[in-house]
Design a protein around this motif. Sequence first.
Motif, mmCIF file in Angstrom:
data_model
loop_
_atom_site.group_PDB
_atom_site.id
_atom_site.type_symbol
_atom_site.label_atom_id
_atom_site.label_comp_id
_atom_site.label_asym_id
_atom_site.label_seq_id
_atom_site.Cartn_x
_atom_site.Cartn_y
_atom_site.Cartn_z
ATOM 1 N N THR A 43 10.956 68.232 -54.723
ATOM 2 C CA THR A 43 10.159 68.172 -55.956
ATOM 3 C C THR A 43 10.253 66.785 -56.582
ATOM 4 O OG1 THR A 43 10.920 70.439 -56.265
ATOM 5 C CG2 THR A 43 9.724 69.431 -58.102
ATOM 6 N N VAL A 44 11.480 66.277 -56.725
ATOM 7 C CA VAL A 44 11.657 64.967 -57.342
ATOM 8 C C VAL A 44 11.103 63.868 -56.427
ATOM 9 C CG1 VAL A 44 13.366 63.269 -58.113
ATOM 10 C CG2 VAL A 44 13.612 65.675 -58.754
ATOM 11 N N LYS A 103 8.747 64.019 -54.251
ATOM 12 C CA LYS A 103 7.275 64.051 -54.276
ATOM 13 C C LYS A 103 6.723 63.489 -55.582
ATOM 14 C CE LYS A 103 4.325 67.149 -52.887
ATOM 15 N NZ LYS A 103 3.735 68.494 -52.736
ATOM 16 N N SER A 104 7.422 63.805 -56.682
ATOM 17 C CA SER A 104 6.945 63.328 -57.986
ATOM 18 C C SER A 104 7.002 61.808 -58.065
ATOM 19 C CB SER A 104 7.775 63.938 -59.113
ATOM 20 O OG SER A 104 9.044 63.302 -59.167
ATOM 21 N N ARG A 105 7.757 61.204 -57.187
ATOM 22 C CA ARG A 105 7.864 59.741 -57.163
ATOM 23 C C ARG A 105 7.062 59.152 -56.001
ATOM 24 N NH1 ARG A 105 11.592 57.831 -60.528
ATOM 25 N NH2 ARG A 105 12.155 56.050 -59.233
#
Lengths: 157, 422
Positions: free
Chosen positions: B18-19, B21-23
């Motif tokens: 999740t993290v 991908k968010s970056r």
Amino acid sequence: MALEFSPETLKKFEETVNRYPKKEAAMLPVLYLAQREFGHLGEEAIAYVAKILEQPPARVHGVVSFYTMLNMKPIGRHHIQVCRTLPCALRGAEKITGFLTQKLGIELGQTTADRKFTLSEVECLASCGTAPMMQINDDYYENLTEAKVTEILESLK
Amino acid sequence: MEKILLRNIDVSDSHTLTVYKSRGGYGSWRKIVESMTPEQLINEVKASGLRGRGGAGFPTGMKWSFVPKDSPKPKYLVCNADESEPGTFKDRLLIEKDPHATVEGTLIAAYAIQSQTAFIYIRGELAFGAGRLEQAVDEAIQAGYIGKNIFGSGYDLDVIVHRGAGAYICGEETALLSSLEGGRGWPKVKPPFPATHGLFGCPTVVNNVETLAALPWIIEHGAAAYAAMGTEKSKGTKLFSVSGHIAKPGVYEVEMGYPFKRFLDEDCGGVANGRKLKGVIPGGGSMPVLRPEEIEKVNLDYESVQAAGSLLGSGGVIVMDDSTCMVGAAWNLARFFAHESCGQCSPCREGCHWMEKIFRRIEHGAGEKGDLDLILNVSGNIMGNTICPFGDAAAMPAAAFIKKYRDEFEAHIAEKRCTITG
């Protein structure tokens, strides 16, 4: 009775072997399974792994004796491994080892009478920035002091 | 300086998909699979100037291009996560804090050589890191980044996290392949090179974690942006693991060509406890030590460190202050190599043990006249006479310690005791 895997481990064995392009490539993961199940990798365990991987026992023996994490002899419940390589040595690894031998009443390479601890020195564990350090079973303990070592030993059952 | 390799590590839960991908994570992977041919990818990485970060500094794109395209055999990509060089702990940080960057880099490299099975060979002791990588691979499988028909392209790829079992030599690429084949970690004679005859005799590329972790950024920002950083021949950024007598030990990302002295004094806070520098090993335990006056004008890039008489290697910087006994330090490293020699080539198998024994007796007051020349002789007979670089890695630091601190060694022998620590 000869050693063999439990049905659960046998299932894991099948899954592991099936992922690899050749059966023998699964040698290390299968030896890890065996070590977890049998405690250590003595001649019987080696013969068993050789059989299920369809490899000569001498080859499996050669592998087991090559790698430091595969134990041919029984060890204590907690395997304390203190790093002794230069970066740790510069930051007092020897003192930590000396403290541990005194505290546990054993020499390097020995196991306590209650079979709780085995003490070893090992080479660089990629933890040089947080030296001195030791590994106990799968866990790293870093930036060690004598007080911290005492606390860690007391926390282990 | 913009961080490339350490860009995610301070974000909380940086190890999760999740993290990541968010970056922007896996954006490069999608771009490659959907719009680039392997040739375009190889050319892009060639243009970036990226060189292998495992120690040898070989150009990454060129290494990939040696894999034959028409081979009927399967091809393998192996991520070398067997970080074991004394003083080096950068890959461990990347693996534990940003495992998806290593996984995405592994996918990218596998695509470049059209491999359908990739391995991440992680040293066995790093159980926590192996868990992080396994979790990252599982998440990537769930998300469809690994598996069959990725992004509907028809390209299939499986990734296996494989744990070593404790052997420094397995960081050498052909030893790693022997280990992965289920044997002892014994290096193989080169040529033939792994690119044509690697794992099970099939075309194989082995790339270091740090090399692979740079790939997603290079694809996202373009080769030119990467090549704009660093020096003419050493491009981009590099991680340095700093240990020993230093005020602020840790992993630092530095633009290639950064002044070594400024790095130690300013970035790393200088020698610990206000003491003086006695020596520093710039590239991990197998590289020659440098005296303080030798680093004055050295920059952190492959060419500059080599010109100073050492090598950048893995970027493992070991700092020794003026309280350090250099005989003890030399003995410590000699003992490491004696312990880790795989035993195949006699110059290394025998020589490493002899060097260890002689250093030990000098340190313990039993050194004899002629011992120093004897070690130099043994070291000289190992250099270049083994099938893998381990022999040189053991011989070089031993000789450098004696040549650069000879007075101290001679005093140990003359006074029959350790003249530094008593």
